[in-house]
Design an enzyme around this catalytic site. Sequence first.
Site, PDB file in Angstrom:
ATOM      1  CB  ILE A   1     105.436  61.414  15.116  1.00  0.00           C
ATOM      2  CG1 ILE A   1     104.239  61.498  14.098  1.00  0.00           C
ATOM      3  CG2 ILE A   1     105.022  61.127  16.540  1.00  0.00           C
ATOM      4  CD1 ILE A   1     103.451  60.290  14.052  1.00  0.00           C
ATOM      5  N   GLY A   2     106.953  63.745  13.013  1.00  0.00           N
ATOM      6  CA  GLY A   2     107.847  63.934  11.776  1.00  0.00           C
ATOM      7  C   GLY A   2     107.390  65.007  10.845  1.00  0.00           C
ATOM      8  CD  GLU A   3     108.445  69.140   8.642  1.00  0.00           C
ATOM      9  OE1 GLU A   3     107.928  69.365   7.658  1.00  0.00           O
ATOM     10  OE2 GLU A   3     108.162  69.670   9.946  1.00  0.00           O
TER      11      GLU A   3
ATOM     12  CG  PHE B   1     101.445  68.862   2.033  1.00  0.00           C
ATOM     13  CD1 PHE B   1     101.534  69.152   0.690  1.00  0.00           C
ATOM     14  CD2 PHE B   1     100.651  67.656   2.092  1.00  0.00           C
ATOM     15  CE1 PHE B   1     101.805  68.307  -0.449  1.00  0.00           C
ATOM     16  CE2 PHE B   1     100.354  66.719   0.898  1.00  0.00           C
ATOM     17  CZ  PHE B   1     100.971  67.188  -0.147  1.00  0.00           C
ATOM     18  N   GLY B   2     103.426  69.856   5.868  1.00  0.00           N
ATOM     19  CA  GLY B   2     103.435  70.355   7.334  1.00  0.00           C
ATOM     20  C   GLY B   2     103.919  69.455   8.052  1.00  0.00           C
ATOM     21  CD  GLU B   3     105.573  71.173  12.924  1.00  0.00           C
ATOM     22  OE1 GLU B   3     104.542  71.608  13.221  1.00  0.00           O
ATOM     23  OE2 GLU B   3     106.510  71.590  13.415  1.00  0.00           O
ATOM     24  CB  VAL B   4     103.163  63.987  10.712  1.00  0.00           C
ATOM     25  CG1 VAL B   4     102.296  62.683  10.855  1.00  0.00           C
ATOM     26  CG2 VAL B   4     103.513  63.877   9.133  1.00  0.00           C
TER      27      VAL B   4
ATOM     28  CE  LYS C   1     100.919  63.143   5.221  1.00  0.00           C
ATOM     29  NZ  LYS C   1     100.889  62.350   3.835  1.00  0.00           N
TER      30      LYS C   1
ATOM     31  CG  ASP D   1     108.127  59.686  -3.997  1.00  0.00           C
ATOM     32  OD1 ASP D   1     109.240  59.013  -4.074  1.00  0.00           O
ATOM     33  OD2 ASP D   1     107.798  60.343  -3.105  1.00  0.00           O
TER      34      ASP D   1
END
Length: 551
Positions: free
Chosen positions: A204-206, A209-212, A230, A323
Amino acid sequence: MGPAPQRTAPAVWVAVGHAAPVTVSQFILTQRDDSSLSVSWLAPRQRSRTSVEYEVMFFEKGEEARYTVKHLLEPNVTLRDLQPDTAYLLRVRSITPLGPGPYSPEQEFRTLPPDTGALSGGVIVSIIFGVLLFIGLLLGLLIFRRKQAHRRQARPDYNTSGFDREKVWLKPYVDLQPYDDPSRGVLEFTKELDVSCVTMENVIGEGEFGEVYRGSLRLPGKECIVVAIKTLKSTYSDSQWWNFLREATIMGQFNHPNIVRLEGVVTKRRPMMIITEYMENGALDTFLRENEAKFSPVQLVSMLQGIASGMTYLSEHNYVHRDLAARNILVTHSLQCKVSDFGLSRILENDAEGTYETKGGKIPIRWTAPEAIAHRIFTSASDVWSFGIVMWEVLSFGDKPYGNMTNQEVMKSLEDGYRLPPPVDCPSILYELMKSCWSHDRIRRPHFQEIRAQLQHFISSPQLLRPVADFDPRVTLRLPSCSGSDGIPYRSIPEWLESIRMKRYISNFRTAGLDTMESILELTAEDLKQMGVSLPGHQKRILCSIQGFKE
Ligand code: 30K
């Protein structure tokens, strides 16, 4: 480069010396009046009492979605500022370093009706006594506050975390730093899940640290739930590994409706996973961009109020986010907003916005307070600055703060006293609140509690949101490369429209045959309407800006 094997493959960690969480029972109403309830419960017998904390969750009966959570070190609580003659439901659970226990069954308590009856002699005496006591307490409080203010002046960096005022009993969060082996810290605050319970479905997204992935979690004896997963990519560096574990450890200590909830972790198999709740509408910035102008001011303020609640909770736990930005806020199907991205509070290695490098990490310049950029003074007050930017992002439906100005230009303009202009159709009280978040002096910025309360007030009195902030060309940010030149400080209509955040009308101007800055000087509201600029707020903004060229 991967971490050394002996560090990532601990045999078995056995937690010792901590009592397991237990079910809390036997509630007693110890006191009540028309606005408060005091409730005690049986303290379970523990081997080490000091490591037990209680979490109380309560809400008005029938208003389950609007609950409040409190953390306490004693087995009793006083709920204040309640409605008179109203039923409240409360549940309690114990939390030990091994994690939270199950919630108790719901307990119902009712506040007393407002006291309007005739006053008897006894009541009058108690009132006089009460008033005297109150004055005494007030005096005591004043003296105490003065002393505190003195202390604060002597130490200008005091009050840097928002971990102040009456909420000192809240436990600060624990970071991974004290652990020689971070995997151990993770064990204390998170639940290691068996990979066989986790199913990964689609990306579903980036993440940093890696793909989600979207997926599901089926725990024995529990219903299957949809989750976000994650992953830590197999080529992780030492610092990525550290930050990955750090995020899980931090998230695992928070429990609030506006903080993304951790379900558990997988650290014993590869890829490592952090399993959190699934948020149907994804990240706030893209969500708003895809739904431009679809929400009312009250809906937008409710989203912001949720973020302010989450941030109040974080600041009360001594956590500085560093952030806070719309890209790091997630949205549920019911538009509830939740704060995410916790491992980043030290280093922003993989945030595309973390571009400006100083000693010790990158900083997302457009969201960061000047003192944090210049001297790395990150505090809850610098989080408040970022919250002001998030308010601006929300009210402008996901626009990029400061448009295409460079980071250097942004920093210079802020130093010169410029601030972001109000978004199109922005209620003026919201713009005032944003500007207070951007006070140069961080002591003058509001606290998250105050921001949350103000936003709540606007939601309950929506007429306050009606007046729209004027677009004042004198305080508007202009591209510094243009400012200072005489007359019209823009080279082209697209550049001008972009700077007043009206670039959606570039083609309308082109179609109307307007192609030089001189050609727009005599435009009227009627002309704009004919060109297809139909919203009065947009007409006003464009005309105001043109007027600014003539002055
Ligand atoms: O449901 C989701 N739950 C999550 C929990 C999601 C993302 C995170 N962490 C990311 C937050 C944003 N940050 C940006 C620097 C990276 C880490 C934790 C989450 C997402 C999601 C996944 C990756 C990036 C942003 C959001 C999610 N994306 C969705 C997209 C979605 N949920 C639901 C629908 C959807 O449709 C396009």
